[in-house]
Design a protein around this motif. Structure first.
Motif, PDB file in Angstrom:
ATOM      1  N   SER A  43      -7.574   3.522   6.993  1.00 44.22           N
ATOM      2  CA  SER A  43      -6.987   4.821   7.292  1.00 44.22           C
ATOM      3  C   SER A  43      -6.261   5.353   6.060  1.00 44.22           C
ATOM      4  O   SER A  43      -5.518   4.625   5.398  1.00 44.22           O
ATOM      5  CB  SER A  43      -6.002   4.681   8.459  1.00 44.22           C
ATOM      6  N   GLY A  44      -6.490   6.612   5.731  1.00 45.92           N
ATOM      7  CA  GLY A  44      -5.876   7.201   4.554  1.00 45.92           C
ATOM      8  C   GLY A  44      -6.688   7.052   3.288  1.00 45.92           C
ATOM      9  O   GLY A  44      -6.241   7.454   2.213  1.00 45.92           O
ATOM     10  N   SER A  45      -7.909   6.486   3.387  1.00 49.55           N
ATOM     11  CA  SER A  45      -8.730   6.271   2.191  1.00 49.55           C
ATOM     12  C   SER A  45      -9.705   7.414   1.929  1.00 49.55           C
ATOM     13  O   SER A  45     -10.580   7.297   1.093  1.00 49.55           O
ATOM     14  CB  SER A  45      -9.511   4.955   2.317  1.00 49.55           C
ATOM     15  N   GLY A  46      -9.549   8.529   2.642  1.00 51.61           N
ATOM     16  CA  GLY A  46     -10.399   9.696   2.390  1.00 51.61           C
ATOM     17  C   GLY A  46     -11.634   9.776   3.264  1.00 51.61           C
ATOM     18  O   GLY A  46     -12.516  10.598   3.015  1.00 51.61           O
ATOM     19  N   THR A 229     -15.025   3.913   1.367  1.00 51.90           N
ATOM     20  CA  THR A 229     -14.096   4.814   0.688  1.00 51.90           C
ATOM     21  C   THR A 229     -12.848   4.116   0.181  1.00 51.90           C
ATOM     22  O   THR A 229     -11.900   4.776  -0.216  1.00 51.90           O
ATOM     23  CB  THR A 229     -13.673   5.955   1.632  1.00 51.90           C
ATOM     24  N   ASP A 230     -12.821   2.792   0.218  1.00 51.86           N
ATOM     25  CA  ASP A 230     -11.678   2.103  -0.370  1.00 51.86           C
ATOM     26  C   ASP A 230     -12.140   1.282  -1.570  1.00 51.86           C
ATOM     27  O   ASP A 230     -13.243   0.762  -1.604  1.00 51.86           O
ATOM     28  CB  ASP A 230     -10.965   1.201   0.646  1.00 51.86           C
ATOM     29  N   THR A 261      -2.608   8.175  -6.160  1.00 49.82           N
ATOM     30  CA  THR A 261      -3.635   7.725  -5.224  1.00 49.82           C
ATOM     31  C   THR A 261      -3.271   8.133  -3.792  1.00 49.82           C
ATOM     32  O   THR A 261      -2.150   7.953  -3.355  1.00 49.82           O
ATOM     33  CB  THR A 261      -3.791   6.202  -5.287  1.00 49.82           C
ATOM     34  N   ILE A 262      -4.239   8.692  -3.038  1.00 48.34           N
ATOM     35  CA  ILE A 262      -4.011   9.057  -1.647  1.00 48.34           C
ATOM     36  C   ILE A 262      -3.940   7.777  -0.820  1.00 48.34           C
ATOM     37  O   ILE A 262      -4.872   6.997  -0.803  1.00 48.34           O
ATOM     38  CB  ILE A 262      -5.144   9.951  -1.121  1.00 48.34           C
ATOM     39  N   THR A 263      -2.834   7.555  -0.124  1.00 50.13           N
ATOM     40  CA  THR A 263      -2.681   6.306   0.623  1.00 50.13           C
ATOM     41  C   THR A 263      -2.301   6.518   2.078  1.00 50.13           C
ATOM     42  O   THR A 263      -2.292   5.569   2.846  1.00 50.13           O
ATOM     43  CB  THR A 263      -1.598   5.426  -0.029  1.00 50.13           C
ATOM     44  N   THR A 264      -1.970   7.716   2.505  1.00 50.35           N
ATOM     45  CA  THR A 264      -1.541   7.929   3.879  1.00 50.35           C
ATOM     46  C   THR A 264      -2.296   9.083   4.510  1.00 50.35           C
ATOM     47  O   THR A 264      -2.867   9.928   3.825  1.00 50.35           O
ATOM     48  CB  THR A 264      -0.034   8.258   3.944  1.00 50.35           C
ATOM     49  N   ASP A 265      -2.252   9.126   5.833  1.00 51.71           N
ATOM     50  CA  ASP A 265      -2.895  10.226   6.551  1.00 51.71           C
ATOM     51  C   ASP A 265      -2.232  11.554   6.224  1.00 51.71           C
ATOM     52  O   ASP A 265      -2.882  12.593   6.181  1.00 51.71           O
ATOM     53  CB  ASP A 265      -2.818   9.984   8.065  1.00 51.71           C
ATOM     54  N   GLU A 266      -0.897  11.530   6.015  1.00 49.03           N
ATOM     55  CA  GLU A 266      -0.206  12.771   5.683  1.00 49.03           C
ATOM     56  C   GLU A 266      -0.704  13.338   4.364  1.00 49.03           C
ATOM     57  O   GLU A 266      -0.872  14.549   4.205  1.00 49.03           O
ATOM     58  CB  GLU A 266       1.312  12.519   5.603  1.00 49.03           C
TER      59      GLU A 266
END
Length: 278
Positions: A43-46, A229-230, A261-266
């Motif tokens: 989750s959060g990996s795009g 995607t991770d 790096t995008i790491t969260t759903d927000e």
């Protein structure tokens, strides 16, 4: 161009950058019409952003991609016409206050008004109503949803559906429009092992019928074409430009600056707002 049913999907070095950094990067894969493609990652990996990009709902930053022979993002509107969304949070969610029958009736009405050809619109009302009913019945059968078995049949509210029943309803709604590509988010979220098997059996059946399926998940089945995607999923160092070959593809976030790096759903939602729907 391809045959009318089933859309091939290809991506080459595809990447998307949001306001806080790379949402995903270096996605390379090729899926034939009627393939079952599992977009796997944490989750959060795009995962969701990649799903929306491949269906013409979000713009990518780099790379090349085609869906159904249509180039993205230039032909995004045409891609949206052939690609239907199942459940995607904040984009195509079921209304918990609606009943199953209300959801189906609304979708059939919209399809008849905006998705039908001019010739079909000129048919007598009774014929159009019968055609709409047949389309709904066909979609329900393909999704494996037996309305009569629900607690209150068609009057059952969405809030009273089990997770797997809600998934089947979302898939049925998407199939009413007879799409060439079906995209489903969070396929295995909050499902037991037995329910997860049923969910994948449903999507395999849809793919076997000729419709290409893109399904976001945390753990892909062995028979799917897997797009990860991770960074940990690939056999290459994060941030490298050379994507893997074969049935499994990987998307590695850029790591030259760990703070971006995008790491969260927000953060993924921020990227959604930044890039916008096209």
């Amino acid at each position: 161009m391809e045959s009318p049913h089933g859309a091939a999907v290809t991506a080459e070095s595809l990447g998307m950058r949001g306001p806080r950094g790379w949402v995903f990067r270096n996605v390379t894969f090729s899926a034939a019409p009627g393939a079952l493609v599992a977009v796997e990652g944490a989750s959060g990996s795009g995962r969701t952003c990649l799903l929306l990009a491949l269906t013409g709902r979000m713009r990518t930053t780099e790379g090349r991609t085609e869906t159904g022979g249509l180039r993205l993002p230039k032909q995004a509107a045409a891609v949206r016409a052939i690609a239907a969304l199942g459940p995607v949070p904040m984009v195509s969610e079921l209304d918990p206050a609606f009943t199953v029958a209300e959801h189906l009736g609304e979708r059939a009405l919209l399809q008849g008004r905006y998705g039908a050809s001019l010739r079909s619109l000129l048919r007598p009302r009774a014929e159009r109503r019968a055609a709409a009913t047949a389309r709904v019945d066909e979609a329900l059968e393909a999704a494996g949803l037996d309305i009569a078995a629900l607690p209150k049949a068609g009057r059952t509210s969405v809030r009273d559906l089990e997770r797997l029943e809600a998934l089947r309803l979302s898939v049925a709604l998407a199939l009413i429009g007879k799409p060439r590509l079906l995209a489903v988010d969070d396929t295995d979220l909050k499902l037991s092992d037995a329910e997860r098997e049923q969910a994948w059996a449903l999507l395999r059946s849809v793919a076997a019928g000729g419709t290409t399926v893109l399904a976001v998940c945390s753990e892909a089945p062995e028979d799917a074409l897997v797009v990860r995607t991770d960074a940990a999923a690939g056999d290459r160092a994060p941030g490298t430009d050379d994507g893997p070959t074969g049935a499994t593809a990987a998307a590695a976030p850029a790591t030259d600056d760990p703070t971006t790096t995008i790491t969260t759903d927000e953060e993924t939602a921020d990227a959604f707002a930044e890039t916008g729907r096209s």
